[in-house]
Design a protein around this motif. Structure first.
Motif, mmCIF file in Angstrom:
data_model
loop_
_atom_site.group_PDB
_atom_site.id
_atom_site.type_symbol
_atom_site.label_atom_id
_atom_site.label_comp_id
_atom_site.label_asym_id
_atom_site.label_seq_id
_atom_site.Cartn_x
_atom_site.Cartn_y
_atom_site.Cartn_z
ATOM 1 N N SER A 1 0.815 -1.224 0.000
ATOM 2 C CA SER A 1 0.000 0.000 0.000
ATOM 3 C C SER A 1 0.845 1.270 0.000
ATOM 4 O O SER A 1 0.324 2.369 -0.215
ATOM 5 C CB SER A 1 -0.933 0.008 1.213
ATOM 6 O OG SER A 1 -0.185 0.045 2.424
ATOM 7 N N ASP A 2 2.154 1.144 0.252
ATOM 8 C CA ASP A 2 3.045 2.306 0.223
ATOM 9 C C ASP A 2 3.551 2.607 -1.183
ATOM 10 O O ASP A 2 4.345 3.541 -1.377
ATOM 11 C CB ASP A 2 4.245 2.079 1.149
ATOM 12 C CG ASP A 2 3.859 2.125 2.614
ATOM 13 O OD1 ASP A 2 3.193 3.096 3.011
ATOM 14 O OD2 ASP A 2 4.208 1.183 3.361
ATOM 15 N N THR B 1 2.487 3.155 -5.416
ATOM 16 C CA THR B 1 1.398 3.485 -6.333
ATOM 17 C C THR B 1 1.302 2.406 -7.404
ATOM 18 O O THR B 1 2.128 1.493 -7.484
ATOM 19 C CB THR B 1 1.643 4.851 -7.001
ATOM 20 O OG1 THR B 1 2.771 4.740 -7.885
ATOM 21 C CG2 THR B 1 1.927 5.925 -5.954
ATOM 22 N N THR C 1 4.008 6.140 -2.523
ATOM 23 C CA THR C 1 2.910 7.061 -2.247
ATOM 24 C C THR C 1 3.415 8.210 -1.367
ATOM 25 O O THR C 1 4.494 8.127 -0.773
ATOM 26 C CB THR C 1 1.776 6.344 -1.504
ATOM 27 O OG1 THR C 1 2.268 5.908 -0.223
ATOM 28 C CG2 THR C 1 1.265 5.149 -2.295
ATOM 29 N N GLU C 2 2.619 9.258 -1.266
ATOM 30 C CA GLU C 2 2.988 10.372 -0.394
ATOM 31 C C GLU C 2 3.094 9.913 1.056
ATOM 32 O O GLU C 2 3.974 10.347 1.799
ATOM 33 C CB GLU C 2 1.955 11.503 -0.523
ATOM 34 C CG GLU C 2 2.008 12.248 -1.829
ATOM 35 C CD GLU C 2 3.359 12.911 -2.061
ATOM 36 O OE1 GLU C 2 3.902 13.516 -1.099
ATOM 37 O OE2 GLU C 2 3.880 12.811 -3.181
ATOM 38 N N ALA C 3 2.206 9.013 1.471
ATOM 39 C CA ALA C 3 2.244 8.502 2.851
ATOM 40 C C ALA C 3 3.528 7.706 3.086
ATOM 41 O O ALA C 3 4.163 7.814 4.146
ATOM 42 C CB ALA C 3 1.018 7.635 3.132
ATOM 43 N N GLY C 4 3.927 6.906 2.117
ATOM 44 C CA GLY C 4 5.162 6.138 2.254
ATOM 45 C C GLY C 4 6.382 7.030 2.327
ATOM 46 O O GLY C 4 7.296 6.810 3.135
ATOM 47 N N LYS D 1 6.427 10.131 3.397
ATOM 48 C CA LYS D 1 6.432 10.822 4.693
ATOM 49 C C LYS D 1 6.946 9.916 5.805
ATOM 50 O O LYS D 1 7.714 10.366 6.674
ATOM 51 C CB LYS D 1 5.034 11.326 5.041
ATOM 52 C CG LYS D 1 5.003 12.150 6.337
ATOM 53 C CD LYS D 1 3.624 12.668 6.655
ATOM 54 C CE LYS D 1 3.659 13.612 7.864
ATOM 55 N NZ LYS D 1 4.285 13.009 9.051
ATOM 56 N N ARG D 2 6.551 8.655 5.797
ATOM 57 C CA ARG D 2 7.028 7.739 6.836
ATOM 58 C C ARG D 2 8.547 7.621 6.803
ATOM 59 O O ARG D 2 9.212 7.612 7.838
ATOM 60 C CB ARG D 2 6.380 6.363 6.647
ATOM 61 C CG ARG D 2 4.907 6.313 7.047
ATOM 62 C CD ARG D 2 4.340 4.927 6.795
ATOM 63 N NE ARG D 2 5.084 3.929 7.560
ATOM 64 C CZ ARG D 2 5.329 2.695 7.129
ATOM 65 N NH1 ARG D 2 4.925 2.311 5.936
ATOM 66 N NH2 ARG D 2 5.991 1.851 7.891
ATOM 67 N N CYS E 1 10.701 9.844 5.470
ATOM 68 C CA CYS E 1 11.301 11.139 5.834
ATOM 69 C C CYS E 1 11.243 11.380 7.340
ATOM 70 O O CYS E 1 12.207 11.887 7.932
ATOM 71 C CB CYS E 1 10.603 12.276 5.087
ATOM 72 S SG CYS E 1 10.980 12.335 3.322
ATOM 73 N N ASP E 2 10.139 11.011 7.970
ATOM 74 C CA ASP E 2 10.054 11.122 9.434
ATOM 75 C C ASP E 2 11.068 10.199 10.104
ATOM 76 O O ASP E 2 11.664 10.545 11.132
ATOM 77 C CB ASP E 2 8.639 10.783 9.916
ATOM 78 C CG ASP E 2 7.637 11.884 9.623
ATOM 79 O OD1 ASP E 2 8.070 13.012 9.263
ATOM 80 O OD2 ASP E 2 6.425 11.630 9.753
#
Length: 382
Positions: free
Chosen positions: A241-242, A244, A251-254, A256-257, A259-260
């Motif tokens: 799911s991370d 596309t 994905t943007e969520a992946g 961000k995870r 980068c955090d």
């Protein structure tokens, strides 16, 4: 959430000035995609009440405090919290900060203002853009698209991101530049795809980073098992799911995870590496019967030598540059001052030739010193 960075403001500060400092800090952190009160905490109060977690970057501005709080400031500095005294004007600095706090490098609001105070606070916590670096290690045939996405996302957070296809100029020795940039990085972010450890280059990057002590962040592709070599890495486990529907894209969520994860790994990395550098410096100096004092503006220290000399020392994480040398001269300490660094693995020929050349011309003002040899060098400092 647990903050990545811990900042503090101590002492007697007017409410309107605190509001100005907070607003400026909020704006500056926003440029790094960090939020005050979330990724970055801010404590306001007496030093005795500040209880940092201790394994991440932290710093404090110190306005006028009662004398009984001075020992608490000293205790925080031993934990690696850089403390910057802030006086209302340069003329009253000695009266507002007597004794031990007054010996630290400080700033005056009438000269630097709110912006200067916030930049000093952020610099001591390694939060300025020029202090933020990450090495992106990946296998091109398996994760080039994701690497480019992460390069863009981390660059937007004002990281200096090393990506081999972007950062080595034609004509330069590829391997030497590669290792030099690796030594200068806060984090090795490796994209753990099925064949990551089968590549000669990625395998070597991982091995050199491990030897150098650079923290490892593993972005694990789905169904890729954790290698025994990467047991000490921090992992961000990715799932289908991370990604596309476009092959190889995150994905943007992946993004961000990951980068955090870089941000959290970085703050622990910098705090640990800085403490290790200071511990090595202190052991070397004490072997020569000297001692180390303080931790303040630009994370500077004072080394007291056995012959009565006091040397201003600026610890440098990563690879020192001519800017590092210049930066060490900005606080008007008696010359020469020292830039102390860990020279393990730092051996690019062009860098050594350049630094040898420049230090020959500025050695009356600033000198490069290995942390392991500091006590030896300071024994006859002149």
């Amino acid at each position: 959430m647990t903050p990545f960075y811990e900042l503090a403001i101590f002492g007697d500060i007017p409410a309107e000035l605190l509001d100005e400092l907070t607003a400026e800090l909020t704006a500056r952190l926003g440029e790094l995609s960090l939020t005050l009160g979330q990724e970055v905490s801010l404590f306001v109060g007496p030093p005795s009440k500040f209880e940092p977690i201790g394994d991440r970057c932290g710093s404090a501005l110190c306005f006028k405090i009662p004398q009984e709080e001075e020992q608490n400031v000293a205790n925080l500095m031993r934990l690696g919290i850089a403390v910057v005294p802030v006086a209302s004007t340069s003329k009253v600095f000695s009266s507002e900060f007597p004794n031990s706090v007054g010996q630290l490098n400080g700033i005056a609001l009438d000269k630097l203002g709110v912006k200067g105070a916030v930049l000093a606070l952020m610099e001591c916590a390694s939060l300025l853009p020029r202090q933020r670096s990450v090495f992106l290690s990946y296998r091109r045939e398996e994760s080039a698209e994701a690497a480019l996405q992460l390069y863009a996302a981390l660059s937007a957070r004002l990281y200096d991101v090393f990506l081999d296809t972007h950062d080595i100029q034609p004509g330069r020795h590829f391997q030497e530049v590669l290792w030099q940039r690796l030594c200068d990085s806060d984090v090795l972010l490796f994209l753990d795809t099925p064949g990551y450890f089968e590549s000669r280059w990625t395998d070597a990057e991982f091995g050199r980073a491990t030897w150098r002590g650079i923290p490892l962040l593993r972005a694990a592709w789905p169904k890729v098992a954790l290698s025994a070599r990467a047991q000490l890495a921090t992992s961000v486990e990715l799932s289908d799911s991370d990604f596309t529907e476009q092959s190889g894209h995150l994905t943007e969520a992946g993004i961000k995870r990951i980068c955090d994860g870089v941000e959290e790994t970085r703050t622990r990395s910098v705090a640990a590496r800085f403490q290790q550098l200071i511990t090595t410096l202190r052991a070397s100096v004490e072997r020569g019967k000297g001692h180390v004092e303080g931790l303040s503006l630009r994370r500077s220290l004072i080394v007291a030598t056995p012959n009565g000399k006091r040397v201003a020392v600026y610890p440098a994480l990563g690879v020192p540059t001519s800017y590092t040398l210049y930066d060490a001269t900005r606080d008007n300490h008696p010359a020469p001052v020292a830039v102390v660094y860990d020279d393990a693995g730092v051996d690019e020929r062009e860098w050594r030739e350049h630094m040898n050349w420049i230090t020959e011309y500025v050695k009356g003002a600033v000198r490069l010193v290995s942390s392991y040899k500091a006590g030896w060098d300071f024994s006859d400092w002149n």
